[in-house]
Write a protein that holds these residues in place. Structure first.
Motif, PDB file in Angstrom:
ATOM      1  N   THR A 107     -55.853  -4.717   3.308  1.00 23.74           N
ATOM      2  CA  THR A 107     -56.881  -4.252   4.240  1.00 23.74           C
ATOM      3  C   THR A 107     -56.959  -2.729   4.253  1.00 23.74           C
ATOM      4  O   THR A 107     -55.943  -2.048   4.401  1.00 23.74           O
ATOM      5  CB  THR A 107     -56.575  -4.752   5.668  1.00 23.74           C
ATOM      6  OG1 THR A 107     -56.535  -6.183   5.673  1.00 23.74           O
ATOM      7  CG2 THR A 107     -57.647  -4.273   6.647  1.00 23.74           C
ATOM      8  N   ASP A 108     -58.162  -2.189   4.095  1.00 31.75           N
ATOM      9  CA  ASP A 108     -58.381  -0.752   4.152  1.00 31.75           C
ATOM     10  C   ASP A 108     -58.311  -0.311   5.612  1.00 31.75           C
ATOM     11  O   ASP A 108     -59.148  -0.716   6.431  1.00 31.75           O
ATOM     12  CB  ASP A 108     -59.759  -0.422   3.569  1.00 31.75           C
ATOM     13  CG  ASP A 108     -60.074   1.071   3.607  1.00 31.75           C
ATOM     14  OD1 ASP A 108     -59.269   1.846   4.145  1.00 31.75           O
ATOM     15  OD2 ASP A 108     -61.144   1.439   3.094  1.00 31.75           O
ATOM     16  N   PRO A 109     -57.304   0.519   5.989  1.00 29.07           N
ATOM     17  CA  PRO A 109     -57.154   0.894   7.398  1.00 29.07           C
ATOM     18  C   PRO A 109     -58.349   1.657   7.962  1.00 29.07           C
ATOM     19  O   PRO A 109     -58.577   1.657   9.171  1.00 29.07           O
ATOM     20  CB  PRO A 109     -55.890   1.758   7.414  1.00 29.07           C
ATOM     21  CG  PRO A 109     -55.700   2.194   6.004  1.00 29.07           C
ATOM     22  CD  PRO A 109     -56.262   1.123   5.143  1.00 29.07           C
ATOM     23  N   THR A 110     -59.138   2.286   7.093  1.00 27.13           N
ATOM     24  CA  THR A 110     -60.296   3.038   7.577  1.00 27.13           C
ATOM     25  C   THR A 110     -61.421   2.125   8.058  1.00 27.13           C
ATOM     26  O   THR A 110     -62.357   2.602   8.703  1.00 27.13           O
ATOM     27  CB  THR A 110     -60.845   3.974   6.486  1.00 27.13           C
ATOM     28  OG1 THR A 110     -61.321   3.200   5.375  1.00 27.13           O
ATOM     29  CG2 THR A 110     -59.761   4.938   6.006  1.00 27.13           C
ATOM     30  N   THR A 111     -61.325   0.830   7.766  1.00 29.79           N
ATOM     31  CA  THR A 111     -62.333  -0.122   8.239  1.00 29.79           C
ATOM     32  C   THR A 111     -61.984  -0.689   9.614  1.00 29.79           C
ATOM     33  O   THR A 111     -62.756  -1.477  10.170  1.00 29.79           O
ATOM     34  CB  THR A 111     -62.486  -1.290   7.248  1.00 29.79           C
ATOM     35  OG1 THR A 111     -61.265  -2.056   7.230  1.00 29.79           O
ATOM     36  CG2 THR A 111     -62.782  -0.788   5.849  1.00 29.79           C
ATOM     37  N   LEU A 112     -60.838  -0.303  10.170  1.00 30.05           N
ATOM     38  CA  LEU A 112     -60.336  -0.892  11.410  1.00 30.05           C
ATOM     39  C   LEU A 112     -60.558   0.043  12.598  1.00 30.05           C
ATOM     40  O   LEU A 112     -60.708   1.255  12.441  1.00 30.05           O
ATOM     41  CB  LEU A 112     -58.841  -1.181  11.270  1.00 30.05           C
ATOM     42  CG  LEU A 112     -58.417  -2.062  10.092  1.00 30.05           C
ATOM     43  CD1 LEU A 112     -56.899  -2.155  10.030  1.00 30.05           C
ATOM     44  CD2 LEU A 112     -59.033  -3.444  10.185  1.00 30.05           C
ATOM     45  N   THR A 113     -60.553  -0.534  13.793  1.00 33.07           N
ATOM     46  CA  THR A 113     -60.522   0.283  15.004  1.00 33.07           C
ATOM     47  C   THR A 113     -59.140   0.932  15.113  1.00 33.07           C
ATOM     48  O   THR A 113     -58.187   0.540  14.427  1.00 33.07           O
ATOM     49  CB  THR A 113     -60.768  -0.568  16.256  1.00 33.07           C
ATOM     50  OG1 THR A 113     -59.659  -1.466  16.434  1.00 33.07           O
ATOM     51  CG2 THR A 113     -62.063  -1.368  16.144  1.00 33.07           C
ATOM     52  N   ASP A 114     -59.005   1.911  15.999  1.00 32.81           N
ATOM     53  CA  ASP A 114     -57.702   2.565  16.169  1.00 32.81           C
ATOM     54  C   ASP A 114     -56.633   1.575  16.605  1.00 32.81           C
ATOM     55  O   ASP A 114     -55.483   1.641  16.149  1.00 32.81           O
ATOM     56  CB  ASP A 114     -57.810   3.700  17.194  1.00 32.81           C
ATOM     57  CG  ASP A 114     -58.545   4.908  16.646  1.00 32.81           C
ATOM     58  OD1 ASP A 114     -58.777   4.957  15.422  1.00 32.81           O
ATOM     59  OD2 ASP A 114     -58.894   5.798  17.442  1.00 32.81           O
ATOM     60  N   LEU A 115     -56.981   0.643  17.499  1.00 35.01           N
ATOM     61  CA  LEU A 115     -56.018  -0.369  17.939  1.00 35.01           C
ATOM     62  C   LEU A 115     -55.618  -1.273  16.774  1.00 35.01           C
ATOM     63  O   LEU A 115     -54.434  -1.555  16.576  1.00 35.01           O
ATOM     64  CB  LEU A 115     -56.610  -1.209  19.068  1.00 35.01           C
ATOM     65  CG  LEU A 115     -56.540  -0.615  20.484  1.00 35.01           C
ATOM     66  CD1 LEU A 115     -57.422  -1.412  21.429  1.00 35.01           C
ATOM     67  CD2 LEU A 115     -55.106  -0.593  20.996  1.00 35.01           C
TER      68      LEU A 115
END
Length: 277
Positions: A107-115
């Motif tokens: 999973t690309d962390p930049t696609t996620l919300t901060d939480l």
């Protein structure tokens, strides 16, 4: 809480919430003892990682500032400081699973919300072998339960949440951070990547030339600097202008028996505990 010899607060240290490659568990007691006996009004860490020394200290000065160049590290600390309850809600149904580990690795962390990003980062750090940050593999131990257990993790998260009250959290390069917080009453504790392991925390996070940049900063600062690093001829040469104390520590660096390594505690100030054998 009680006051120490400098009139500041003493607190029981807390444990980091996840392993971290190069974490200072084996050296923390010695380092925190030195820190607690150095007079300072500001405590600042340019390379906080999972807070192996920051969290284990008992001495709390007037101001504390932590920093890391890793956005994942700083996002986790900011979420724990400001959105602790919502973070617990993100974690409460999570289990130790190789399939989940592999899904989150992809999973690309930049696609996620901060939480979501903080939850992903914490999960991978808890379940990866050896607290590795890059090249992670799913960690299993036949003699212990799953590495991610919210029932044991939740109290640790609460402790860190409470400990972060009033702490300033930065996301700067060390070359920006140190001059920004440098003054006569500052104590910097520096825990940079080990020499020869510059890419262990991600590409372009730290380079070999950065050791010389750090040494140059140490020569010019108004405050005090305490540095821990692996013991190599190159490091001894780069930091030759400073006090150097050699110590032996034991680490597990792969899925083999623990090994003993030599490290250096380097400072730009003299201290009785750094003269002891």
């Amino acid at each position: 809480m009680e006051s120490n010899l400098f009139g500041e607060l003493e607190s029981e240290g807390v444990s980091p919430v996840a392993p971290w490659m190069g974490g200072k568990r084996n050296l923390a007691k010695r380092l925190t003892r030195i820190i607690s006996t150095v007079d300072h009004q500001i405590y600042a860490e340019p390379f906080v990682g999972m807070g192996g020394v920051f969290l284990r200290r008992s001495f709390i000065p007037k101001a504390e500032v932590i920093n890391d160049f890793s956005g994942d590290v700083i996002n986790l600390f900011r979420i724990l400081q400001r959105h602790y309850q919502q973070f617990l809600d993100c974690l409460k149904f999570q289990i130790t699973s190789r399939r989940e580990f592999e899904r989150l690795i992809k999973t690309d962390p930049t696609t996620l919300t901060d939480l979501e990003r903080a939850a992903r980062f914490l999960y991978l750090q808890k379940t990866a072998f050896g607290g590795k940050v890059t090249g992670q593999s799913f960690g299993i131990s036949p003699d212990r339960g799953g590495r991610f257990n919210i029932s044991t993790l939740a109290p640790m998260l609460e402790d860190v949440h409470e400990r972060l009250a009033g702490v300033v959290i930065e996301n700067l390069s060390f070359t920006e951070f140190i001059p920004r917080y440098d003054r006569p009453g500052t104590l910097f504790y520096c825990d940079p990547p080990y020499f020869g392991c510059e890419d262990d925390y991600g590409k372009e996070m730290f380079s070999k030339d950065d050791f010389s940049r750090l040494a140059d900063l140490m020569e010019g600062v108004k405050g005090k600097v305490l540095l821990s690093i692996n013991d190599t001829p190159e490091i001894r040469s780069i930091f030759s202008a400073f006090h150097q104390k050699q110590v032996n520590v034991t680490y597990t660096v792969s899925e083999t028996a623990p090994q003993e390594f030599s490290e250096l505690i380097i400072s730009n100030f003299d201290h009785p505990l750094l003269r002891l054998s």
